[in-house]
Design a protein around this motif. Sequence first.
Motif, mmCIF file in Angstrom:
data_model
loop_
_atom_site.group_PDB
_atom_site.id
_atom_site.type_symbol
_atom_site.label_atom_id
_atom_site.label_comp_id
_atom_site.label_asym_id
_atom_site.label_seq_id
_atom_site.Cartn_x
_atom_site.Cartn_y
_atom_site.Cartn_z
ATOM 1 N N ASP A 155 0.859 -1.186 0.000
ATOM 2 C CA ASP A 155 0.000 0.000 0.000
ATOM 3 C C ASP A 155 0.891 1.230 0.000
ATOM 4 O OD1 ASP A 155 0.778 0.680 2.609
ATOM 5 O OD2 ASP A 155 -1.075 0.004 3.525
ATOM 6 N N HIS A 156 0.265 2.402 -0.024
ATOM 7 C CA HIS A 156 1.006 3.667 -0.084
ATOM 8 C C HIS A 156 0.708 4.533 1.131
ATOM 9 C CE1 HIS A 156 0.282 2.235 -4.249
ATOM 10 N NE2 HIS A 156 1.586 2.363 -4.276
ATOM 11 N N ALA A 157 0.399 3.886 2.244
ATOM 12 C CA ALA A 157 0.132 4.561 3.519
ATOM 13 C C ALA A 157 -0.937 5.637 3.331
ATOM 14 C CB ALA A 157 1.424 5.111 4.108
ATOM 15 N N ARG B 235 -10.953 -1.502 2.990
ATOM 16 C CA ARG B 235 -9.876 -0.732 3.609
ATOM 17 C C ARG B 235 -9.397 -1.494 4.834
ATOM 18 N NH1 ARG B 235 -9.323 5.636 4.849
ATOM 19 N NH2 ARG B 235 -7.471 5.450 6.127
ATOM 20 N N LEU B 236 -8.101 -1.724 4.892
ATOM 21 C CA LEU B 236 -7.515 -2.433 6.025
ATOM 22 C C LEU B 236 -7.202 -1.461 7.155
ATOM 23 C CD1 LEU B 236 -4.969 -4.703 4.130
ATOM 24 C CD2 LEU B 236 -7.340 -5.190 4.724
ATOM 25 N N PRO B 237 -7.157 -1.938 8.388
ATOM 26 C CA PRO B 237 -6.699 -1.061 9.466
ATOM 27 C C PRO B 237 -5.270 -0.605 9.169
ATOM 28 C CG PRO B 237 -7.498 -3.182 10.318
ATOM 29 C CD PRO B 237 -7.475 -3.280 8.832
ATOM 30 N N SER B 238 -4.962 0.650 9.454
ATOM 31 C CA SER B 238 -3.632 1.161 9.119
ATOM 32 C C SER B 238 -2.565 0.726 10.120
ATOM 33 C CB SER B 238 -3.657 2.685 9.004
ATOM 34 O OG SER B 238 -4.062 3.249 10.225
ATOM 35 N N GLU B 239 -2.970 0.258 11.296
ATOM 36 C CA GLU B 239 -1.984 -0.216 12.273
ATOM 37 C C GLU B 239 -2.649 -1.169 13.249
ATOM 38 O OE1 GLU B 239 -2.161 3.468 15.403
ATOM 39 O OE2 GLU B 239 -0.803 3.657 13.712
ATOM 40 N N GLY B 240 -1.803 -1.826 14.070
ATOM 41 C CA GLY B 240 -2.336 -2.691 15.114
ATOM 42 C C GLY B 240 -2.577 -4.125 14.689
#
Length: 197
Positions: free
Chosen positions: A93-95, A116-121
């Motif tokens: 991905d491109h953050a 959309r995936l969680p961006s962290e964790g």
Amino acid sequence: MSVLAPVPAHAPAPAPIPVPAAAPVVAATAPEPAAVSAAELLAFTSRVASDPELIASLPLDAEGRTWIRLDGPGGSEAWLIGWPPGTGTGWHDHAESRGAFTTARGRLTENSLAVRLPSEGWQSLSLAPGVDRTRGLDAGTGRAFGEHHVHEVLNESGTEHAISVHAYYPPLPSIRRYSRTGPVLTLEQVERPADWQ
């Protein structure tokens, strides 16, 4: 010509004007540049992809991808990329950057996720059925995408190079790379700009 009215001698003195003790000094700053939309990035990549002289200037290598950094609109990051037969990016991905790309020569395939995936964790996720999307992008065809878009781009030709133009805004803060086994997507590494520039 202006005329001043006389002040009577018995008029009270004007009250002093209060002066702030120490007014803070504020440095003038340039206004924030307007954000570049995904549609504007797509218009840029389409325009550049139709420039035969620029496309022909990219050196191609049979062993690996090649690229040239371009000046994108509004401070965006842009690249002209050459794809040898059978090469691809892997899942990534491109953050927080939105982006677009257009195929200039050949044909590219994009596999992407419609969620959309969680961006962290998280380290690994099991994807639900039906989230996979595949699209072919022939020369002159492009697509735009939003933040956190997870995809892989491939040149599936066994004999022909492909060339494409890519743009991202804001400039890429990072790229997260994933491995995939069936429905399981695993975060493998995070790359920073120093890793690809």
